[in-house]
Design a protein around this motif. Structure first.
Motif, PDB file in Angstrom:
ATOM      1  N   PRO A  16       0.813  -1.214   0.000  1.00  0.00           N
ATOM      2  CA  PRO A  16       0.000   0.000   0.000  1.00  0.00           C
ATOM      3  C   PRO A  16       0.848   1.267   0.000  1.00  0.00           C
ATOM      4  O   PRO A  16       2.053   1.216   0.247  1.00  0.00           O
ATOM      5  N   PRO A  17       0.208   2.437  -0.262  1.00  0.00           N
ATOM      6  CA  PRO A  17       0.921   3.709  -0.149  1.00  0.00           C
ATOM      7  C   PRO A  17       1.414   3.888   1.286  1.00  0.00           C
ATOM      8  O   PRO A  17       0.809   3.342   2.206  1.00  0.00           O
ATOM      9  N   PRO A  18       2.479   4.622   1.509  1.00  0.00           N
ATOM     10  CA  PRO A  18       3.175   5.490   0.563  1.00  0.00           C
ATOM     11  C   PRO A  18       4.215   4.767  -0.297  1.00  0.00           C
ATOM     12  O   PRO A  18       4.690   5.308  -1.274  1.00  0.00           O
ATOM     13  N   ASN A  19       4.563   3.544   0.058  1.00  0.00           N
ATOM     14  CA  ASN A  19       5.541   2.776  -0.738  1.00  0.00           C
ATOM     15  C   ASN A  19       4.807   1.824  -1.670  1.00  0.00           C
ATOM     16  O   ASN A  19       5.049   0.613  -1.667  1.00  0.00           O
ATOM     17  N   LEU A  20       3.912   2.376  -2.457  1.00  0.00           N
ATOM     18  CA  LEU A  20       3.024   1.615  -3.323  1.00  0.00           C
ATOM     19  C   LEU A  20       3.799   0.722  -4.290  1.00  0.00           C
ATOM     20  O   LEU A  20       4.756   1.166  -4.929  1.00  0.00           O
ATOM     21  N   VAL A  21       3.341  -0.517  -4.400  1.00  0.00           N
ATOM     22  CA  VAL A  21       3.821  -1.444  -5.419  1.00  0.00           C
ATOM     23  C   VAL A  21       2.588  -2.123  -5.997  1.00  0.00           C
ATOM     24  O   VAL A  21       1.748  -2.635  -5.259  1.00  0.00           O
ATOM     25  N   LYS A  76       7.098   5.543  -7.814  1.00  0.00           N
ATOM     26  CA  LYS A  76       7.750   6.537  -8.672  1.00  0.00           C
ATOM     27  C   LYS A  76       7.222   6.503 -10.104  1.00  0.00           C
ATOM     28  O   LYS A  76       7.394   7.454 -10.850  1.00  0.00           O
ATOM     29  N   ASP A  77       6.540   5.425 -10.473  1.00  0.00           N
ATOM     30  CA  ASP A  77       6.006   5.276 -11.825  1.00  0.00           C
ATOM     31  C   ASP A  77       4.509   5.532 -11.909  1.00  0.00           C
ATOM     32  O   ASP A  77       3.898   5.288 -12.940  1.00  0.00           O
ATOM     33  N   VAL A  78       3.907   6.024 -10.798  1.00  0.00           N
ATOM     34  CA  VAL A  78       2.448   6.103 -10.729  1.00  0.00           C
ATOM     35  C   VAL A  78       1.978   7.492 -10.318  1.00  0.00           C
ATOM     36  O   VAL A  78       2.509   8.098  -9.399  1.00  0.00           O
ATOM     37  N   TYR A  79       0.964   7.979 -11.034  1.00  0.00           N
ATOM     38  CA  TYR A  79       0.127   9.074 -10.558  1.00  0.00           C
ATOM     39  C   TYR A  79      -1.105   8.383  -9.984  1.00  0.00           C
ATOM     40  O   TYR A  79      -1.617   7.439 -10.580  1.00  0.00           O
ATOM     41  N   CYS A  80      -1.596   8.855  -8.852  1.00  0.00           N
ATOM     42  CA  CYS A  80      -2.703   8.162  -8.188  1.00  0.00           C
ATOM     43  C   CYS A  80      -3.847   9.129  -7.920  1.00  0.00           C
ATOM     44  O   CYS A  80      -3.616  10.257  -7.471  1.00  0.00           O
ATOM     45  N   SER A  81      -5.062   8.698  -8.189  1.00  0.00           N
ATOM     46  CA  SER A  81      -6.234   9.499  -7.841  1.00  0.00           C
ATOM     47  C   SER A  81      -6.236   9.759  -6.340  1.00  0.00           C
ATOM     48  O   SER A  81      -6.016   8.848  -5.545  1.00  0.00           O
ATOM     49  N   ARG A  82      -6.472  11.004  -5.953  1.00  0.00           N
ATOM     50  CA  ARG A  82      -6.375  11.417  -4.546  1.00  0.00           C
ATOM     51  C   ARG A  82      -7.230  10.580  -3.609  1.00  0.00           C
ATOM     52  O   ARG A  82      -6.825  10.236  -2.513  1.00  0.00           O
ATOM     53  N   TYR A  83      -8.444  10.281  -4.040  1.00  0.00           N
ATOM     54  CA  TYR A  83      -9.366   9.615  -3.128  1.00  0.00           C
ATOM     55  C   TYR A  83      -8.945   8.191  -2.772  1.00  0.00           C
ATOM     56  O   TYR A  83      -9.505   7.583  -1.869  1.00  0.00           O
ATOM     57  N   LEU A  84      -7.950   7.642  -3.451  1.00  0.00           N
ATOM     58  CA  LEU A  84      -7.454   6.308  -3.134  1.00  0.00           C
ATOM     59  C   LEU A  84      -6.343   6.334  -2.085  1.00  0.00           C
ATOM     60  O   LEU A  84      -5.878   5.287  -1.646  1.00  0.00           O
ATOM     61  N   LEU A  85      -5.919   7.519  -1.682  1.00  0.00           N
ATOM     62  CA  LEU A  85      -4.825   7.642  -0.718  1.00  0.00           C
ATOM     63  C   LEU A  85      -5.363   7.680   0.706  1.00  0.00           C
ATOM     64  O   LEU A  85      -6.496   8.110   0.941  1.00  0.00           O
ATOM     65  N   PRO A 138      -3.066  -4.525   0.078  1.00  0.00           N
ATOM     66  CA  PRO A 138      -2.593  -5.672  -0.702  1.00  0.00           C
ATOM     67  C   PRO A 138      -3.775  -6.533  -1.163  1.00  0.00           C
ATOM     68  O   PRO A 138      -4.694  -6.807  -0.395  1.00  0.00           O
ATOM     69  N   GLY A 139      -3.752  -6.881  -2.443  1.00  0.00           N
ATOM     70  CA  GLY A 139      -4.822  -7.680  -3.026  1.00  0.00           C
ATOM     71  C   GLY A 139      -5.880  -6.874  -3.747  1.00  0.00           C
ATOM     72  O   GLY A 139      -6.693  -7.438  -4.469  1.00  0.00           O
ATOM     73  N   THR A 140      -5.893  -5.542  -3.577  1.00  0.00           N
ATOM     74  CA  THR A 140      -6.878  -4.693  -4.242  1.00  0.00           C
ATOM     75  C   THR A 140      -6.617  -4.663  -5.743  1.00  0.00           C
ATOM     76  O   THR A 140      -5.483  -4.456  -6.181  1.00  0.00           O
ATOM     77  N   LEU A 141      -7.662  -4.864  -6.538  1.00  0.00           N
ATOM     78  CA  LEU A 141      -7.548  -4.731  -7.993  1.00  0.00           C
ATOM     79  C   LEU A 141      -7.655  -3.262  -8.359  1.00  0.00           C
ATOM     80  O   LEU A 141      -8.518  -2.551  -7.841  1.00  0.00           O
ATOM     81  N   VAL A 142      -6.766  -2.791  -9.245  1.00  0.00           N
ATOM     82  CA  VAL A 142      -6.746  -1.380  -9.630  1.00  0.00           C
ATOM     83  C   VAL A 142      -6.695  -1.231 -11.147  1.00  0.00           C
ATOM     84  O   VAL A 142      -6.259  -2.126 -11.857  1.00  0.00           O
ATOM     85  N   LEU A 143      -7.149  -0.081 -11.597  1.00  0.00           N
ATOM     86  CA  LEU A 143      -7.129   0.258 -13.015  1.00  0.00           C
ATOM     87  C   LEU A 143      -5.918   1.137 -13.287  1.00  0.00           C
ATOM     88  O   LEU A 143      -5.784   2.220 -12.703  1.00  0.00           O
ATOM     89  N   LEU A 144      -5.025   0.671 -14.162  1.00  0.00           N
ATOM     90  CA  LEU A 144      -3.824   1.418 -14.534  1.00  0.00           C
ATOM     91  C   LEU A 144      -3.955   1.860 -15.984  1.00  0.00           C
ATOM     92  O   LEU A 144      -4.221   1.042 -16.864  1.00  0.00           O
ATOM     93  N   ILE A 145      -3.758   3.150 -16.211  1.00  0.00           N
ATOM     94  CA  ILE A 145      -3.834   3.705 -17.560  1.00  0.00           C
ATOM     95  C   ILE A 145      -2.451   4.225 -17.923  1.00  0.00           C
ATOM     96  O   ILE A 145      -1.904   5.082 -17.218  1.00  0.00           O
ATOM     97  N   GLU A 147       9.821   8.226 -19.672  1.00  0.00           N
ATOM     98  CA  GLU A 147       9.732   6.972 -18.940  1.00  0.00           C
ATOM     99  C   GLU A 147       8.296   6.497 -18.969  1.00  0.00           C
ATOM    100  O   GLU A 147       7.386   7.268 -19.241  1.00  0.00           O
ATOM    101  N   GLN A 148       8.071   5.226 -18.709  1.00  0.00           N
ATOM    102  CA  GLN A 148       6.705   4.702 -18.700  1.00  0.00           C
ATOM    103  C   GLN A 148       6.059   5.016 -17.360  1.00  0.00           C
ATOM    104  O   GLN A 148       6.507   4.562 -16.320  1.00  0.00           O
ATOM    105  N   LEU A 149       5.005   5.821 -17.409  1.00  0.00           N
ATOM    106  CA  LEU A 149       4.251   6.187 -16.220  1.00  0.00           C
ATOM    107  C   LEU A 149       2.816   5.685 -16.368  1.00  0.00           C
ATOM    108  O   LEU A 149       2.346   5.446 -17.484  1.00  0.00           O
ATOM    109  N   TYR A 150       2.133   5.556 -15.221  1.00  0.00           N
ATOM    110  CA  TYR A 150       0.756   5.086 -15.215  1.00  0.00           C
ATOM    111  C   TYR A 150      -0.091   5.968 -14.320  1.00  0.00           C
ATOM    112  O   TYR A 150       0.386   6.495 -13.325  1.00  0.00           O
ATOM    113  N   TRP A 151      -1.378   6.092 -14.667  1.00  0.00           N
ATOM    114  CA  TRP A 151      -2.347   6.743 -13.805  1.00  0.00           C
ATOM    115  C   TRP A 151      -3.144   5.631 -13.139  1.00  0.00           C
ATOM    116  O   TRP A 151      -3.804   4.837 -13.802  1.00  0.00           O
TER     117      TRP A 151
END
Length: 133
Positions: free
Chosen positions: A40-45, A56-65, A107-114, A121-125
């Motif tokens: 989980p955040p803040p060390n999201l993987v 470092k490769d992710v922008y995250c919607s605020r409400y998920l933090l 951990p275990g949460t399914l997420v949508l990566l765009i 570099e390859q980044l994801y939302w």
């Protein structure tokens, strides 16, 4: 054998690099992907297609933090209730408060990566979380 037809070492390497780039581009995700939270955040993987994507490769919607707070303004719908006495006539209530969300990525949460294009570099939302029905 005509030596003018043999490419130079730099030309040969340029072709190899072009070929490698083409193969790599074929492997870059072109659309939204489903990932699964490993940490989980803040060390999201997030694991996507057996690749671990880190914070470092992710922008995250605020409400998920964790502890996301939003301000809510409005009013409730009109309703009557109670015994029919005057104090229970059809009425509404104003709403003007902060809501702090305690749900976050676990951990275990399914997420949508765009994938985000146009970067060096390859980044994801990380746009949302969900469940498989």
């Amino acid at each position: 054998m005509n030596t003018s037809q043999i490419p130079s070492a730099s030309q040969s390497m340029a072709r190899v690099v072009d070929t490698m780039h083409g193969i790599a581009q074929d492997e870059v995700p072109r659309g939204a992907q489903v990932g699964i939270v490993v940490a989980p955040p803040p060390n999201l993987v997030v694991k996507m297609n057996n690749i671990e994507i880190t914070a470092k490769d992710v922008y995250c919607s605020r409400y998920l933090l964790p502890n996301y707070t939003r301000h809510v303004v409005g009013e409730t719908g009109y309703r009557a209730g109670g015994s029919g006495d005057a104090q229970y006539e059809n009425h509404n209530h104003p709403v003007d408060n902060d809501e702090t969300w305690t749900d976050t990525l676990k951990p275990g949460t399914l997420v949508l990566l765009i994938p985000i294009y146009g970067q060096d570099e390859q980044l994801y939302w990380l746009a949302d979380s969900g469940v498989k029905l």
